[in-house]
Every structure is written in C-alpha cells, then in structure tokens.
Scaffold this motif. Structure first.
Motif, PDB file in Angstrom:
ATOM      1  N   VAL A 223     -41.924 -85.132  40.124  1.00  0.00           N
ATOM      2  CA  VAL A 223     -41.705 -83.766  40.595  1.00  0.00           C
ATOM      3  C   VAL A 223     -40.242 -83.394  40.408  1.00  0.00           C
ATOM      4  O   VAL A 223     -39.379 -84.251  40.204  1.00  0.00           O
ATOM      5  CB  VAL A 223     -42.086 -83.624  42.088  1.00  0.00           C
ATOM      6  CG1 VAL A 223     -43.569 -83.845  42.301  1.00  0.00           C
ATOM      7  CG2 VAL A 223     -41.272 -84.588  42.948  1.00  0.00           C
ATOM      8  N   SER A 224     -39.963 -82.098  40.474  1.00  0.00           N
ATOM      9  CA  SER A 224     -38.593 -81.603  40.432  1.00  0.00           C
ATOM     10  C   SER A 224     -38.193 -81.156  41.834  1.00  0.00           C
ATOM     11  O   SER A 224     -39.033 -80.821  42.662  1.00  0.00           O
ATOM     12  CB  SER A 224     -38.470 -80.446  39.443  1.00  0.00           C
ATOM     13  OG  SER A 224     -39.377 -79.413  39.784  1.00  0.00           O
ATOM     14  N   SER A 225     -36.880 -81.160  42.099  1.00  0.00           N
ATOM     15  CA  SER A 225     -36.403 -80.836  43.425  1.00  0.00           C
ATOM     16  C   SER A 225     -34.928 -80.473  43.338  1.00  0.00           C
ATOM     17  O   SER A 225     -34.283 -80.680  42.307  1.00  0.00           O
ATOM     18  CB  SER A 225     -36.594 -82.032  44.368  1.00  0.00           C
ATOM     19  OG  SER A 225     -35.996 -81.781  45.624  1.00  0.00           O
ATOM     20  N   SER A 226     -34.390 -79.931  44.410  1.00  0.00           N
ATOM     21  CA  SER A 226     -32.953 -79.729  44.516  1.00  0.00           C
ATOM     22  C   SER A 226     -32.360 -80.922  45.246  1.00  0.00           C
ATOM     23  O   SER A 226     -33.074 -81.728  45.845  1.00  0.00           O
ATOM     24  CB  SER A 226     -32.654 -78.436  45.282  1.00  0.00           C
ATOM     25  OG  SER A 226     -33.230 -78.494  46.577  1.00  0.00           O
ATOM     26  N   LYS A 247     -24.238 -80.845  42.709  1.00  0.00           N
ATOM     27  CA  LYS A 247     -25.496 -80.230  43.147  1.00  0.00           C
ATOM     28  C   LYS A 247     -26.442 -80.099  41.947  1.00  0.00           C
ATOM     29  O   LYS A 247     -26.031 -79.737  40.852  1.00  0.00           O
ATOM     30  CB  LYS A 247     -25.240 -78.836  43.747  1.00  0.00           C
ATOM     31  CG  LYS A 247     -24.354 -78.833  44.985  1.00  0.00           C
ATOM     32  CD  LYS A 247     -25.080 -79.422  46.182  1.00  0.00           C
ATOM     33  CE  LYS A 247     -24.241 -79.298  47.448  1.00  0.00           C
ATOM     34  NZ  LYS A 247     -24.932 -79.921  48.618  1.00  0.00           N
ATOM     35  N   PHE A 248     -27.720 -80.415  42.180  1.00  0.00           N
ATOM     36  CA  PHE A 248     -28.723 -80.192  41.136  1.00  0.00           C
ATOM     37  C   PHE A 248     -29.884 -79.396  41.710  1.00  0.00           C
ATOM     38  O   PHE A 248     -30.117 -79.400  42.928  1.00  0.00           O
ATOM     39  CB  PHE A 248     -29.218 -81.509  40.520  1.00  0.00           C
ATOM     40  CG  PHE A 248     -29.920 -82.433  41.477  1.00  0.00           C
ATOM     41  CD1 PHE A 248     -31.278 -82.299  41.759  1.00  0.00           C
ATOM     42  CD2 PHE A 248     -29.219 -83.465  42.092  1.00  0.00           C
ATOM     43  CE1 PHE A 248     -31.931 -83.150  42.628  1.00  0.00           C
ATOM     44  CE2 PHE A 248     -29.866 -84.335  42.964  1.00  0.00           C
ATOM     45  CZ  PHE A 248     -31.212 -84.173  43.237  1.00  0.00           C
ATOM     46  N   THR A 249     -30.602 -78.678  40.847  1.00  0.00           N
ATOM     47  CA  THR A 249     -31.752 -77.857  41.244  1.00  0.00           C
ATOM     48  C   THR A 249     -32.944 -78.197  40.360  1.00  0.00           C
ATOM     49  O   THR A 249     -32.845 -79.040  39.452  1.00  0.00           O
ATOM     50  CB  THR A 249     -31.432 -76.356  41.101  1.00  0.00           C
ATOM     51  OG1 THR A 249     -31.293 -76.033  39.701  1.00  0.00           O
ATOM     52  CG2 THR A 249     -30.125 -75.994  41.824  1.00  0.00           C
ATOM     53  N   LYS A 250     -34.057 -77.520  40.613  1.00  0.00           N
ATOM     54  CA  LYS A 250     -35.253 -77.746  39.802  1.00  0.00           C
ATOM     55  C   LYS A 250     -35.004 -77.412  38.330  1.00  0.00           C
ATOM     56  O   LYS A 250     -35.645 -77.966  37.439  1.00  0.00           O
ATOM     57  CB  LYS A 250     -36.418 -76.906  40.332  1.00  0.00           C
ATOM     58  CG  LYS A 250     -36.970 -77.386  41.666  1.00  0.00           C
ATOM     59  CD  LYS A 250     -38.201 -76.567  42.070  1.00  0.00           C
ATOM     60  CE  LYS A 250     -38.813 -77.096  43.361  1.00  0.00           C
ATOM     61  NZ  LYS A 250     -40.040 -76.363  43.733  1.00  0.00           N
ATOM     62  N   LEU A 267     -37.595 -85.434  33.762  1.00  0.00           N
ATOM     63  CA  LEU A 267     -36.345 -86.069  34.154  1.00  0.00           C
ATOM     64  C   LEU A 267     -35.288 -85.025  34.474  1.00  0.00           C
ATOM     65  O   LEU A 267     -35.279 -83.930  33.897  1.00  0.00           O
ATOM     66  CB  LEU A 267     -35.816 -86.955  33.025  1.00  0.00           C
ATOM     67  CG  LEU A 267     -36.670 -88.128  32.578  1.00  0.00           C
ATOM     68  CD1 LEU A 267     -36.059 -88.770  31.346  1.00  0.00           C
ATOM     69  CD2 LEU A 267     -36.783 -89.150  33.691  1.00  0.00           C
ATOM     70  N   CYS A 268     -34.385 -85.387  35.397  1.00  0.00           N
ATOM     71  CA  CYS A 268     -33.204 -84.577  35.676  1.00  0.00           C
ATOM     72  C   CYS A 268     -32.062 -85.107  34.814  1.00  0.00           C
ATOM     73  O   CYS A 268     -31.892 -86.321  34.679  1.00  0.00           O
ATOM     74  CB  CYS A 268     -32.823 -84.661  37.151  1.00  0.00           C
ATOM     75  SG  CYS A 268     -31.354 -83.694  37.578  1.00  0.00           S
ATOM     76  N   CYS A 269     -31.317 -84.216  34.207  1.00  0.00           N
ATOM     77  CA  CYS A 269     -30.184 -84.610  33.376  1.00  0.00           C
ATOM     78  C   CYS A 269     -28.923 -83.913  33.884  1.00  0.00           C
ATOM     79  O   CYS A 269     -28.864 -82.680  33.908  1.00  0.00           O
ATOM     80  CB  CYS A 269     -30.420 -84.266  31.912  1.00  0.00           C
ATOM     81  SG  CYS A 269     -29.015 -84.659  30.847  1.00  0.00           S
ATOM     82  N   ILE A 270     -27.941 -84.700  34.305  1.00  0.00           N
ATOM     83  CA  ILE A 270     -26.656 -84.171  34.753  1.00  0.00           C
ATOM     84  C   ILE A 270     -25.593 -84.623  33.750  1.00  0.00           C
ATOM     85  O   ILE A 270     -25.477 -85.816  33.459  1.00  0.00           O
ATOM     86  CB  ILE A 270     -26.294 -84.682  36.167  1.00  0.00           C
ATOM     87  CG1 ILE A 270     -27.370 -84.265  37.175  1.00  0.00           C
ATOM     88  CG2 ILE A 270     -24.921 -84.173  36.591  1.00  0.00           C
ATOM     89  CD1 ILE A 270     -27.514 -82.771  37.352  1.00  0.00           C
ATOM     90  N   GLU A 271     -24.818 -83.658  33.244  1.00  0.00           N
ATOM     91  CA  GLU A 271     -23.783 -83.969  32.259  1.00  0.00           C
ATOM     92  C   GLU A 271     -22.410 -83.976  32.919  1.00  0.00           C
ATOM     93  O   GLU A 271     -22.082 -83.088  33.708  1.00  0.00           O
ATOM     94  CB  GLU A 271     -23.805 -82.957  31.116  1.00  0.00           C
ATOM     95  CG  GLU A 271     -25.076 -83.007  30.283  1.00  0.00           C
ATOM     96  CD  GLU A 271     -25.089 -81.949  29.173  1.00  0.00           C
ATOM     97  OE1 GLU A 271     -24.100 -81.186  29.098  1.00  0.00           O
ATOM     98  OE2 GLU A 271     -26.064 -81.896  28.420  1.00  0.00           O
ATOM     99  N   ILE A 272     -21.605 -84.988  32.583  1.00  0.00           N
ATOM    100  CA  ILE A 272     -20.228 -85.069  33.057  1.00  0.00           C
ATOM    101  C   ILE A 272     -19.326 -85.036  31.826  1.00  0.00           C
ATOM    102  O   ILE A 272     -19.213 -86.036  31.094  1.00  0.00           O
ATOM    103  CB  ILE A 272     -19.979 -86.361  33.862  1.00  0.00           C
ATOM    104  CG1 ILE A 272     -20.924 -86.420  35.062  1.00  0.00           C
ATOM    105  CG2 ILE A 272     -18.532 -86.445  34.315  1.00  0.00           C
ATOM    106  CD1 ILE A 272     -20.803 -87.693  35.868  1.00  0.00           C
ATOM    107  N   PRO A 273     -18.686 -83.902  31.533  1.00  0.00           N
ATOM    108  CA  PRO A 273     -17.834 -83.797  30.339  1.00  0.00           C
ATOM    109  C   PRO A 273     -16.654 -84.761  30.417  1.00  0.00           C
ATOM    110  O   PRO A 273     -16.111 -85.027  31.497  1.00  0.00           O
ATOM    111  CB  PRO A 273     -17.355 -82.338  30.369  1.00  0.00           C
ATOM    112  CG  PRO A 273     -18.284 -81.631  31.301  1.00  0.00           C
ATOM    113  CD  PRO A 273     -18.731 -82.644  32.293  1.00  0.00           C
ATOM    114  N   SER A 274     -16.251 -85.303  29.286  1.00  0.00           N
ATOM    115  CA  SER A 274     -15.100 -86.198  29.253  1.00  0.00           C
ATOM    116  C   SER A 274     -13.847 -85.496  29.760  1.00  0.00           C
ATOM    117  O   SER A 274     -12.960 -86.146  30.347  1.00  0.00           O
ATOM    118  CB  SER A 274     -14.875 -86.701  27.821  1.00  0.00           C
ATOM    119  OG  SER A 274     -15.964 -87.500  27.399  1.00  0.00           O
ATOM    120  N   SER A 275     -13.771 -84.185  29.551  1.00  0.00           N
ATOM    121  CA  SER A 275     -12.599 -83.420  29.994  1.00  0.00           C
ATOM    122  C   SER A 275     -12.467 -83.409  31.517  1.00  0.00           C
ATOM    123  O   SER A 275     -11.386 -83.135  32.046  1.00  0.00           O
ATOM    124  CB  SER A 275     -12.679 -81.984  29.473  1.00  0.00           C
ATOM    125  OG  SER A 275     -13.874 -81.357  29.928  1.00  0.00           O
ATOM    126  N   ALA A 276     -13.587 -83.708  32.235  1.00  0.00           N
ATOM    127  CA  ALA A 276     -13.548 -83.717  33.703  1.00  0.00           C
ATOM    128  C   ALA A 276     -13.167 -85.089  34.259  1.00  0.00           C
ATOM    129  O   ALA A 276     -12.980 -85.235  35.469  1.00  0.00           O
ATOM    130  CB  ALA A 276     -14.898 -83.291  34.263  1.00  0.00           C
TER     131      ALA A 276
END
Length: 472
Positions: A223-226, A247-250, A267-276
């Motif tokens: 399932v998806s969720s926040s 924070k992530f959302t559906k 799947l949930c995909c969260i990206e962390i840029p190298s610049s951060a």
C-alpha cells in the motif's frame, strides 16, 4: 524344312522375351501393389474444432472419388470436399470412403467458455481465470500490464487502480474478461512490515535513491501512505555529512520494475541529491534510515553502504600520507631516495614508488621482461605552485626487432582503464610504426596502473583515485 524354320523363329522370339521381361518388371511382382496402397491416407486421425468452426480433411495417394460421411449430423457435418463444420459439443467420426476402403478421423467439437466475464480485484491480489470445456492450448494476454497482469495459467494480478481486459485465445476464437482493479483502503495501523529496502546511486541525476515498500499484516499486500523518512549519512572518516527528516506522501509511491524478474512492485522512492550532502574527507560511507508513519508506527533503523559521496580536495593530504609512509617504511636506493615496491618474478614484472626528497616528487616505476620484450615506464608526479599535481610519463620498449622511447602527458582526473592516450615518439629505431608506439605503450600503461593500484592499496591503504586519478 518350313517346319524347322517356324520352330527356329518361335525359339528366337521366346529367347527375346526372356531377355526383355526382367528389365521391365520389378524383381518383386508385389512391390508396386504394396507401394501404391500404402500412399492412400487421410491427413488427420484426430481433430479438435470449436462450435461454428471448420477443419479441412483430405485424402492423398489416390485419384479415385472420395465419399464423405459423418456419424452424427447433429454434432458435425462434412461436405463433399471434406470440410467438417462443428455444430454442437460432442464427438463424431468422419469417414472417407475410397473404393471399397474406409478411412476415419475422430473429430471433437468443443464449445468453450471463460469462467468469468467480469471481475473485481484489489491491488496486489490475484484471481485465476479458467477456460472451460476445452482441451486445446489457451493463450492468455492483458490489454494493460500496468493495471493487471496474467500468466499463461490464467492467474490475474491487480497492479494498479483501473480496468484491463484479459483475453483467452483458443484456436482462432477469443474470450474476454473485464477486470476492474481497486485500491486497497486500509487504516495505517495495519501496516506492519517495511519491505524491498534498497539504496542506490543514479549517476544520471547525481542522487542517492532510497526505496522501500509498505506491506499489510498479510505480508503480501503493498500500500501507499504518507509518513516521514529519517535519514543520516556518515562517511567512513566518521563525519556526518547528511542528517534530515524527509516527508513522503502517497504520490512518492509508484510501480517499479525489477531488472532481473520483470515483476512490478509498489515502492516509495526518495531522492537525495549529491548537492544536498556535505563534502567530507572520503567518498564512501553508510546511509542510515528509518520509516515513521503518522500513527507512530516506525521501523527499526536500516543501513546501506554508499559511495559517490561529495568529497573535498584531499589529494595533497593523501600525497603527504604516501610520502610519510615511504620515508618511514621504504627501502633506500643508491641515490639516497626511499621507495616501496611489489615484485612479480614469475611474470617478470616489478612495480615501485620512489619519493625524491630533493625535488619533492614521486616517481612511479614499472618494469617488465618476458624474454622477448623489455619495457620500463616511469610516471613522474610533481607538485605545482598552485598546490595541484601534474603527471608526465616516459616509456621505453626494446625487443629483437624494434626499440623506442616515447612520452605523454594527460589530465590525471580524466584517465581510466578504458581510454587510450597518445604517446609522442622521442627516439626510435627504423621500423618503429605509429601503431607500435600507441598499442604497446597503452598496453604497458594499463599493466603499470594495475600494479601501482595494488601496491598503494596493500602498503598504504590508498587508491590511485585518492591522489588525483579520480576517474580510475
């Protein structure tokens, strides 16, 4: 006298026939009859057809007229040309009569149906569709794999909210079932499992990607969720280079396809840029993350090894480390300079690194002698006034047929084993070609770099990338 002549003529004719007859008749007088009879046959002994469909039967090996008949006109008819048409589910015998002999074919007429014409399915769930009243091969397909998939055994799986048409093909006929896939609407307190955790680096967008899935108590339904993703990255030098709650959302959930199996997963995909990510002393480390849902449910802290972390310019510091190690642990040569080395007597190769204190310069040395060709290659690393390091390479090759000396320079940060660099001829014997220079020099350069990398790693725990060869 006339009688004698007649007898002579008759004897002569008989002898002629005796000589001619064996040449025009087969050795076995029954062979022709057997061969001719064996060629007469019906093209099918058993045939499956659907109600309303036809199949063509034919008799080969004879020019005689064929008379066709069916054992049941209610189940299947047959025309004078052998075309059989299925009328009703059942089995009949079609007979072809040729002369006084009969040839038969068993025809099974099927009237199949699909087990469901419409059905509803939830995301992640499966249902099995079946084709009834047929023994023929069934081919299954879906109109939209992003909504619902189907196996060749008729197992349908809901992938994403929407509608898809599942088709079963039997012979030339198609049977369909409309599948409506609905989302799973459940309270978050039944999400008890975090699955498919992964962290990778996408060079095309220069970002680290964190993947995870939320799974219900049945440990199957995704399932998806926040929620919140708590992330911290610590490099191998012990520095915390990233620490943030994301924070992530559906909307961050989507269907991703596994490279190896082709299976789609939510799947949930969260990206962390190298610049951060802050620059650190090293480019490798560990990423720690924890998933927290609004109802307070949280996972344990997961971790993954990461590389490609932003790194400050530590070339000068690493060169200083290399210098100090050689001065402390190296051997001294006849010039009074210290060096470390790695010998491979069996292969006739030697790799070494010499520190020239007077000029504050490193010389990386490689020699090879396989009996036919002797070569030596020196890489001179010198410090510039602006603190950068430059490299110059000199190679000498000597064999029974040619000998030459060549040199080159290139940007350290750009070199990798897949590229070839251009060497300029300094001196050479007649017969040395441009192809000799470039091919031999680049081959030796690759062998030299392999050995220098091994020597540095085993002795100083440094890589060539740590001293400026960032692409190696």
């Amino acid at each position: 006298m006339k009688v004698v002549k007649k007898v002579s003529m008759m004897l002569l004719m008989c002898l002629s026939l005796v000589m001619i007859v064996p040449s025009i008749l087969p050795e076995n007088p029954y062979e022709m009859t057997v061969q001719a009879a064996s060629k007469v046959k019906l093209n099918k002994k058993t045939a499956y057809i659907l109600k309303g469909e036809t199949v063509k039967l034919s008799v080969s090996g004879t020019s005689k007229k064929v008379k066709w008949s069916t054992s049941s006109r209610k189940i299947a008819t047959v025309s004078g040309n052998g075309v059989v048409k299925g009328l009703k589910r059942g089995t009949v015998t079609i007979t072809a009569k040729v002369g006084g002999k009969k040839y038969t074919c068993r025809v099974i007429v099927e009237d199949p149906s699909i087990s469901k014409k419409t059905t509803t399915l939830k995301v992640g769930k499966t249902i099995t569709l079946k084709m009834q009243n047929t023994k023929q091969k069934v081919t299954w397909s879906t109109s939209n794999r992003k909504i619902a998939t189907v196996t060749q055994k008729g197992v349908v799986k809901g992938i994403k909210k929407g509608s898809a048409v599942i088709t079963a093909k039997v012979g030339k006929k198609k049977f369909t079932c409309k599948v409506t896939v609905k989302e799973v609407t459940v309270p978050q307190n039944v999400i008890t499992y975090i699955g498919d955790r992964d962290v990778d680096y996408d060079a095309s967008i220069q970002s680290h990607r964190i993947f995870f899935s939320l799974i219900l108590q049945d440990r199957v339904t995704r399932v998806s969720s926040s929620g919140t993703l708590v992330v911290m990255i610590r490099n191998d030098a012990g520095e915390i280079v990233y620490n943030k709650n994301i924070k992530f959302t559906k909307d961050d959930f989507d269907y991703w396809v596994y490279d190896y199996t082709g299976e789609e997963a939510l799947l949930c995909c969260i990206e962390i840029p190298s610049s951060a990510i802050n620059e650190g002393k090293v480019s490798t480390g560990t990423l720690f993350y924890q998933v927290v849902l609004p109802n307070g449910l949280s996972t344990t802290e997961y971790r993954a090894d990461v590389d490609h972390l932003p790194q400050g310019d530590t070339t000068a510091a690493n060169m200083e480390t290399l210098k100090n190690y050689i001065l402390k642990n190296g051997m001294q040569n006849s010039d009074g300079n210290y060096f470390i080395r790695w010998l491979q007597p069996a292969d006739g190769m030697a790799h070494g690194i010499v520190y020239d204190s007077a000029n504050n310069e490193f010389t990386f040395v490689y020699t090879s002698d396989d009996g036919d060709v002797k070569s030596s290659l020196n890489m001179h690393l010198g410090f510039n006034n602006d603190g950068t390091v430059s490299a110059r390479y000199v190679i000498s090759i000597k064999s029974s047929s040619i000998a030459y000396i060549a040199e080159t320079e290139f940007e350290m940060e750009d070199y990798d084993l897949d590229q070839s660099v251009h060497f300029d001829l300094v001196n050479g014997t007649p017969g040395v070609t441009e192809s000799n220079i470039q091919n031999l020099s680049n081959a030796e350069l690759k062998l030299a770099f392999n050995g220098w990398e091994y020597l540095m790693l085993t002795e100083v725990n440094l890589l060539l990338s740590d001293i400026g060869f960032s692409s190696y």
